[in-house]
Design an enzyme around this catalytic site. Structure first.
Site, short mmCIF file in Angstrom:
data_model
loop_
_atom_site.label_atom_id
_atom_site.label_comp_id
_atom_site.label_asym_id
_atom_site.label_seq_id
_atom_site.Cartn_x
_atom_site.Cartn_y
_atom_site.Cartn_z
CE LYS A 101 -5.07 5.52 4.84
NZ LYS A 101 -6.10 4.67 4.18
NE ARG A 130 0.27 1.12 3.48
CZ ARG A 130 1.23 1.98 3.65
NH1 ARG A 130 2.49 1.59 3.58
NH2 ARG A 130 1.01 3.25 3.90
CG ASP A 189 -2.95 8.09 -0.84
OD1 ASP A 189 -2.76 8.57 0.30
OD2 ASP A 189 -2.65 6.93 -1.14
CD GLN A 234 -2.86 2.29 7.14
OE1 GLN A 234 -3.38 2.63 8.20
NE2 GLN A 234 -3.53 2.28 6.00
O1 MRU Z 1 -4.37 3.21 2.67
P1 MRU Z 1 -2.89 3.38 2.51
O2 MRU Z 1 -2.11 2.73 3.59
O3 MRU Z 1 -2.43 2.96 1.12
O4 MRU Z 1 -2.68 4.93 2.62
C1 MRU Z 1 -1.40 5.45 2.55
C2 MRU Z 1 -1.35 6.89 2.80
O5 MRU Z 1 -2.34 7.54 3.04
C3 MRU Z 1 -0.04 7.54 2.67
O6 MRU Z 1 0.03 8.66 3.49
C4 MRU Z 1 0.13 7.99 1.24
O7 MRU Z 1 -0.06 6.92 0.34
C5 MRU Z 1 1.41 8.64 1.02
S1 MRU Z 1 2.56 7.50 0.41
C6 MRU Z 1 4.12 7.99 0.55
#
Ligand code: MRU
Length: 373
Positions: free
Chosen positions: A260, A54, A249, A208
């Site tokens: 997130k 992810r 993202d 996470q």
């Molecule tokens: O749901 P996830 O774990 O894929 O979300 C990840 C995030 O929100 C990160 O902050 C984002 O992808 C930045 S990646 C360097």
């Protein structure tokens, strides 16, 4: 970055079998370090959807390698254009919010256009995926080199006393190929000997921050403390946070930052307490088609069971516990939008911009199709 002293990246081609992609299976961290083999397009789709891997830049690299696996496993010596576009649509449907996925998959589709034999397609798909990985690795390093200057400034202003940085979710190397986005300046600052400490939001529901960011910072020796998600505002009021750095993202050219769920609340608290709030992101995360406010962003809604069940270690085994009364409803939005007005700056591979179109297009003039700016 290092895992028990050994260098690892998050995704790579199997050293003895070019038809297999290997990843760190992040579902088991920090309790177990497992590597998973992905053999097919379907394996890659599942790995992205179910979050074996992810994080926006890593999902992009996975999408590029997923297209490669689709070509590797295609039957016959000739591959129809339709097979490529179907594979692309399928991969892009695995997770909706991180634009890096569509960006990397579309790059493969473009690279494969006009080719027909399986052999030439395999070669092109592999080199394109490797190019995406190499570029994203380098972009993160550059984000670190630009972003570390902000930490140096804060350190100087504090006469070398510890700089406290708050981060949300995991925008670390586990979310990228290496270095991370939000963590890249942090790792560089630590390696330069600056005194830093990271407040790590646990980041419910999937934790996470607690499970991944704290683990990777500790592997690198960076002092950090996990906090419950609601703690950041209090820490900022108490002067215990010098800056916030998050990843993203999907971001708009206007400086709006999708990240997130919970990021927006941290940005509000930072704004209210005059704490600088930075988003660190490679340009593959900027969706140049988004309007002001980024409201068109598809916000992922995941299974409410991720809110209902908490996972942890009990008696040496990973297990789940139900934390809700029977029949309780739970809803699970994955991301929120932080409007540009709350963002102090955006740290990219080309430098640090203000969160507005003029400043972002100064760094990326080739993306500016409107002479008004
Ligand atoms: O749901 P996830 O774990 O894929 O979300 C990840 C995030 O929100 C990160 O902050 C984002 O992808 C930045 S990646 C360097």
């Amino acid at each position: 970055m290092k895992v028990k002293g050994n260098h690892f990246e998050t995704i790579w081609i199997h050293p003895h079998n070019q038809a297999v992609v290997q990843i760190i299976d992040q579902r088991y961290l920090p309790f177990e370090f497992r590597i998973e083999d992905l053999n097919t397009l379907e394996d890659m789709y599942t790995a992205i959807r179910d979050m074996h891997l992810r994080g926006a830049p890593l999902i992009g690299a996975a999408g590029a390698l997923g297209m490669y696996l689709a070509v590797v496993n295609a039957n016959g010596e000739r591959i129809e254009e339709r097979q490529i576009t179907d594979a692309a649509a399928y991969l892009k449907s695995s997770r909706p919010t991180a634009v890096n996925l569509a960006w990397a998959v579309d790059r493969q589709v473009n690279a494969l256009q006009g080719l027909t034999t399986k052999e030439e397609m395999m070669e092109t798909a592999l080199s394109t995926a490797i190019a995406v990985i190499d570029e994203e690795r380098m972009n993160c390093l550059k984000i670190g080199q630009h972003g570390v200057k902000l930490i140096e400034q804060l350190s100087r202003a504090k006469n070398g006393a510890t700089v406290n940085i708050l981060t949300h979710c995991n925008a670390g190397w586990l979310a990228c190929i290496d270095y991370g986005t939000a963590t890249a300046p942090i790792y560089l600052a630590h390696d330069q000997g600056l005194k830093i400490h990271v407040w790590v939001d646990e980041t419910r529901p999937r934790n996470q921050g607690a499970r991944l960011t704290a683990w990777e910072l500790q592997q690198h020796g960076v002092p950090c403390t996990v906090i419950a998600d609601n703690t950041g505002g209090h820490l900022m009021q108490q002067g215990m946070v010098d800056m916030v750095i998050v990843g993203s993202d999907r971001a708009s050219a206007y400086g709006d930052v999708v990240n997130k769920i919970g990021t927006y609340l941290k940005a509000l608290a930072a704004h209210d307490n005059q704490v600088p709030f930075y988003a660190a992101l490679p340009s593959s995360t900027i969706d140049w088609s988004l309007g002001q406010g980024a409201r068109e962003t598809p916000i992922e809604e995941r299974d409410g069971n991720e809110v209902r069940f908490m996972e942890g270690l009990a008696n040496g085994r990973i297990c789940e516990v139900d934390i809700l009364a029977p029949g309780t409803r739970a809803v699970n939005f994955g991301f929120d939008i932080t409007p540009a007005r709350l963002v102090t700056g955006i740290i990219t591979e080309r430098g640090i911009s203000n969160a507005n179109k003029k400043s972002i297009f100064t760094l990326f003039p080739e993306k500016n199709l409107n002479p008004e700016y």
